[in-house]
Scaffold this active site. Structure first.
Site, short mmCIF file in Angstrom:
data_model
loop_
_atom_site.label_atom_id
_atom_site.label_comp_id
_atom_site.label_asym_id
_atom_site.label_seq_id
_atom_site.Cartn_x
_atom_site.Cartn_y
_atom_site.Cartn_z
N SER A 188 0.85 -1.19 0.00
CA SER A 188 0.00 0.00 0.00
C SER A 188 0.89 1.24 0.00
O SER A 188 1.90 1.28 0.70
CB SER A 188 -0.88 0.02 1.25
OG SER A 188 -1.71 -1.11 1.32
N ALA A 202 -6.53 2.69 1.53
CA ALA A 202 -7.95 2.96 1.72
C ALA A 202 -8.21 3.51 3.12
O ALA A 202 -9.02 4.43 3.30
CB ALA A 202 -8.76 1.68 1.49
N HIS A 209 -10.51 -3.88 -3.63
CA HIS A 209 -10.51 -5.01 -4.57
C HIS A 209 -11.86 -5.16 -5.27
O HIS A 209 -12.56 -4.18 -5.50
CB HIS A 209 -10.04 -6.29 -3.88
CG HIS A 209 -8.63 -6.19 -3.34
ND1 HIS A 209 -7.60 -5.63 -4.04
CD2 HIS A 209 -8.10 -6.58 -2.15
CE1 HIS A 209 -6.49 -5.68 -3.32
NE2 HIS A 209 -6.76 -6.24 -2.18
#
Length: 271
Positions: free
Chosen positions: A42, A106, A143
């Site tokens: 990430s 996120a 996803h």
């Protein structure tokens, strides 16, 4: 991205690659320990591994006007208009949100959107279930859930990539590839070129690359999987470019300024 490497469709220049298929939170944690030579991580995790890894300029997943979603069950009675941003924020701050990991991009994007909120960490593929069973009031979806949430009985509250684009004019940087700094520079450049050739090959042989990916496509048919891949394997994947690099700097610097990244860091790209 890695179809051509996995199936020896391009010249691997004498290197051998062992592919490890693991969820992004696990890869973030392994990167903290410096375990893998090359890894997807990430972007949010990069400040915490920047002492060990440099960012490869290819392999990015960026949402250009779309990205992770916050969802809730459609039947929730106390929130009527999930498209009204002020109401969405007010409602979400009073609820518990299932998130797929504290180091995911996120999660950082949601903190920048909401500020402080209550959350529970749940594996990304169990977030729908956490909301359905009442463990959480809402879920942060990454996803393929970004495409399947409606048929699973959920309602979108906010698209964080859309919000980010509207506020910054930039794509939302979600994932990237890193390489260990202790690898000699000439080998780093070799590996960068191999990865870029693999991405190019996948983009040019899209149908075959999608078929290669299908065993890993959870709850998606070929059409839906192709749509999802098209969202996150694109020109930004081949190279961040100036726009992509600036988006990463803005995202991480905003996180640092808001107090959500407590690590000093310098962003280093392999050249």
């Amino acid at each position: 991205m890695f179809y051509a490497i996995a199936e020896n469709k391009i010249d691997l220049r004498g290197y051998r690659f062992e592919h490890r298929l693991e969820d992004i939170q696990t890869l973030n944690e392994r990167a903290l320990r410096g375990e893998l030579h090359i890894s997807a991580i990430s972007i949010h995790a990069y400040p915490y591994v920047a002492d060990k890894y440099a960012l490869l300029p290819c392999g990015a997943s960026m949402g250009d006007g779309y990205g992770p979603l916050v969802i809730r069950e459609r039947r929730t009675p106390d929130f009527e208009d999930p498209t009204a941003n002020a109401d969405a924020r007010d409602w979400l701050r009073r609820k518990t949100i299932a998130v797929p990991g504290k180091m995911t991009s996120a999660f950082l994007a949601l903190r920048l959107y909401l500020g402080e909120f209550k959350y529970v960490v749940v594996p990304f593929d169990q977030i729908f279930e956490a909301v359905k069973t009442g463990r959480a009031d809402a879920g942060l979806i990454i996803h393929e859930g970004q495409l399947t949430y409606e048929r699973a009985g959920f309602q979108k509250i906010v698209d964080l990539g859309e919000w980010w684009k509207r506020n910054t004019g930039m794509p939302l940087p979600l994932g990237g590839n890193v390489i260990r700094k202790d690898i000699p520079p000439d080998i780093q450049r070799d590996l960068l070129e191999i990865m870029r050739e693999s991405i190019d090959f996948g983009l040019k042989h899209r149908r075959e690359a999608v078929q290669h990916a299908m065993p890993y496509a959870r709850d998606m048919d070929t059409e839906l999987a192709g749509k999802f891949i098209g969202m996150y394997v694109n020109d930004f994947t081949r190279d961040y470019g100036t726009v992509g690099q600036e988006a990463i700097r803005r995202f991480l610097n905003d996180g640092k300024a808001a107090g959500y990244i407590d690590q000093e860091f310098e962003i280093e790209f392999v050249r």
